[in-house]
Every structure is written in C-alpha cells, then in structure tokens.
Scaffold this motif. Structure first.
Motif, PDB file in Angstrom:
ATOM      1  N   ARG A   3      23.746 -48.114   9.034  1.00  0.00           N
ATOM      2  CA  ARG A   3      24.333 -46.824   9.445  1.00  0.00           C
ATOM      3  C   ARG A   3      25.021 -46.997  10.793  1.00  0.00           C
ATOM      4  O   ARG A   3      24.678 -47.882  11.577  1.00  0.00           O
ATOM      5  N   THR A   4      25.999 -46.140  11.050  1.00  0.00           N
ATOM      6  CA  THR A   4      26.855 -46.401  12.204  1.00  0.00           C
ATOM      7  C   THR A   4      26.502 -45.554  13.424  1.00  0.00           C
ATOM      8  O   THR A   4      26.010 -44.430  13.329  1.00  0.00           O
ATOM      9  N   LEU A   5      26.819 -46.148  14.555  1.00  0.00           N
ATOM     10  CA  LEU A   5      26.693 -45.527  15.868  1.00  0.00           C
ATOM     11  C   LEU A   5      28.041 -45.794  16.524  1.00  0.00           C
ATOM     12  O   LEU A   5      28.446 -46.964  16.639  1.00  0.00           O
ATOM     13  N   ALA A   6      28.758 -44.718  16.885  1.00  0.00           N
ATOM     14  CA  ALA A   6      30.121 -44.862  17.406  1.00  0.00           C
ATOM     15  C   ALA A   6      30.977 -45.736  16.473  1.00  0.00           C
ATOM     16  O   ALA A   6      31.768 -46.565  16.924  1.00  0.00           O
ATOM     17  N   GLY A   7      30.782 -45.564  15.166  1.00  0.00           N
ATOM     18  CA  GLY A   7      31.621 -46.244  14.180  1.00  0.00           C
ATOM     19  C   GLY A   7      31.229 -47.675  13.867  1.00  0.00           C
ATOM     20  O   GLY A   7      31.878 -48.329  13.043  1.00  0.00           O
TER      21      GLY A   7
END
Ligand code: CTP
Ligand code: MG
Length: 229
Positions: free
Chosen positions: A33-37
């Motif tokens: 899953r992403t954090l800041a893309g």
C-alpha cells in the motif's frame, strides 16, 4: 582505526513484508500500500539501503507478488526477494535462509516501519559490531499502564520506568539469529524474543519515533504528515 570502525556492507537486512495488513482495512497486502504514492516496502527499502553498513536486503514478499516486488525496489545494494510464509516468523525464517554466507551481522526490519531513519539502522548495527549478540531499538513508555481483570476493572498500575516499547530493526550476530530460529517453538512477534528463549541477552538501544509501525489507518495518516516536513 578503532577496533569497531564502521564497516561498509557487513550487514544483511531481512525485511518481512508478506503480511496482509488486516488492521489497516481492506486492500492490497500492507507492504504494497502506498504512502505519498510510493509502496511502504519501497520507502523502507530505500531508507535501509541508505545506511552505509547495509550491503544486502532480503525481502520476504507476499507469495503472489515476488516478481512484482523485485521490480519495484530500486536500491544500490544487493536485493534478494523470497516468498514469505503464513506467519511473520515463517517469513523471517524464509529470508534468513536466503542470506549470502558473507554477512556476519543480520538485522530484521518490518516493512511496516516504512520511515525508519538510516541513523537508527547504524545504531543497531554498531552495537552488534561492538559485541552484543542481540540488539533492539526501544522507547520509554509514555502512558500510564494498568492491568485489568476480565470485567475491565483495573487491578493495578505497572511501574513504567522499567518498560520499553520495542521497535525494529533488531540486530543479531548471524549465528545467534540462526540458532534462535532453529530452536523456535511458539511463534513470537519479534526475533529478539526468540533469542531470549535460547538465553541470549538482548541489549536495548534508543529507538526513534519516526520508526513507528504502520498498523492502523491513523498510523498511515501520521506517516503522511511526517513525510510532508
Ligand atoms: N509479516 C510477514 N509475513 C506474515 C505476517 C507479517 O512478513 N505472514 C510482516 C508484515 O508484512 C509486516 C511485519 O511482518 O511488515 C509486521 O507485521 P504486522 O505489522 O502485523 O503486519 P501485517 O501482518 O501485514 O498486519 P495485520 O496483522 O494487521 O494483518
Ligand atoms: Mg500481523
């Protein structure tokens, strides 16, 4: 040169990243899953690889995503990706089995602690290099901690001055981690616990709040805020 001068590249880091992320809610495996893309695992891998001691990363990926994980990680140190297992401990064991024989120090770092500072990696590695067989980063506990009975009636307050909240990366002399996993009976939530079960003293060094474990949606929001600074 001192006896324990930093030595570039003597550390392999195992990165368990095969968990589902159930507590984060429905979606892809947590590490993807992403954090800041950017996937959490990629954040973690870049920060680990930025520590001068680190010469190799061994990632335990979600079993269906081994090739995708190998393609997404862009780091200037050697990368090995294996399929993770049904438990965190099984994932760590699979990664440990794939470490090249040249690394005397092995760290274990949760992909879920995506914003680990490279300085924390160096602190743990340095303590192992200085002669400690097992090292964990730990923070003092800030809340008042009470024990409760089955009816949620508080039974008493625990002396928090002797409590520590333990983080990763946890560092080990390689033979110690191998022996700890070989002797493991019950699954534990960390590797230092396995080392303790075979009688190895575990040293606590100062942890870092930036190495928070992203577990629930609130933690993801905090991590987004930290990245904005
Ligand atoms: N992990 C793993 N293999 C498993 C379970 C967990 O490699 N079978 C990894 C996770 O990917 C994570 C780390 O162990 O990087 C710590 O686990 P946790 O924070 O509990 O992550 P998840 O198991 O993914 O989350 P949840 O328990 O909410 O499902
Ligand atoms: Mg879990």
């Amino acid at each position: 040169m001192t006896a324990h001068a930093p030595s570039r590249g003597d550390v392999a880091v195992l990165v368990p990243a095969a968990g589902l992320g159930t507590r984060l809610g429905p979606g892809a495996p947590k590490a993807l899953r992403t954090l800041a893309g950017v996937p959490l695992l990629v954040h973690a891998a870049r920060r680990l690889a930025a520590a001068p001691s680190v010469g190799c990363l061994v990632v335990a990926a979600p079993p269906g995503d081994v090739d995708g994980v190998r393609d997404m990680i862009d780091i200037p140190v050697d990368l090995i990706v294996v399929a993770g297992g049904d438990t965190r401990q099984a994932s760590v064991a699979a990664a440990l089995a794939a470490v090249p024989p040249t690394f005397p120090i092995v760290l274990v770092h949760d992909a879920a602690r995506a914003l680990v500072p490279p300085e924390l990696v160096e602190r743990v590695a340095a303590a192992v290099r200085a002669g400690h067989d097992a090292v964990v980063p730990a923070l003092p506990v800030v809340d008042t901690i009470r024990t409760v009975g089955p009816d949620e009636i508080a039974l008493g307050t625990v002396d928090r001055s002797v409590l520590r909240a333990v983080q990763t990366p946890q560092g080990f002399r390689r033979e110690v981690l191998t022996a700890a996993h070989a002797a493991a009976v019950d699954p534990l939530t960390d590797d230092a616990g396995l080392a303790e079960q075979i009688g190895v003293p575990v040293l606590c060094v100062p942890g870092d709040e930036a190495a928070l474990k992203i577990t629930r949606p609130f933690d993801l929001a905090i991590a987004e805020l930290l990245l904005r600074d």
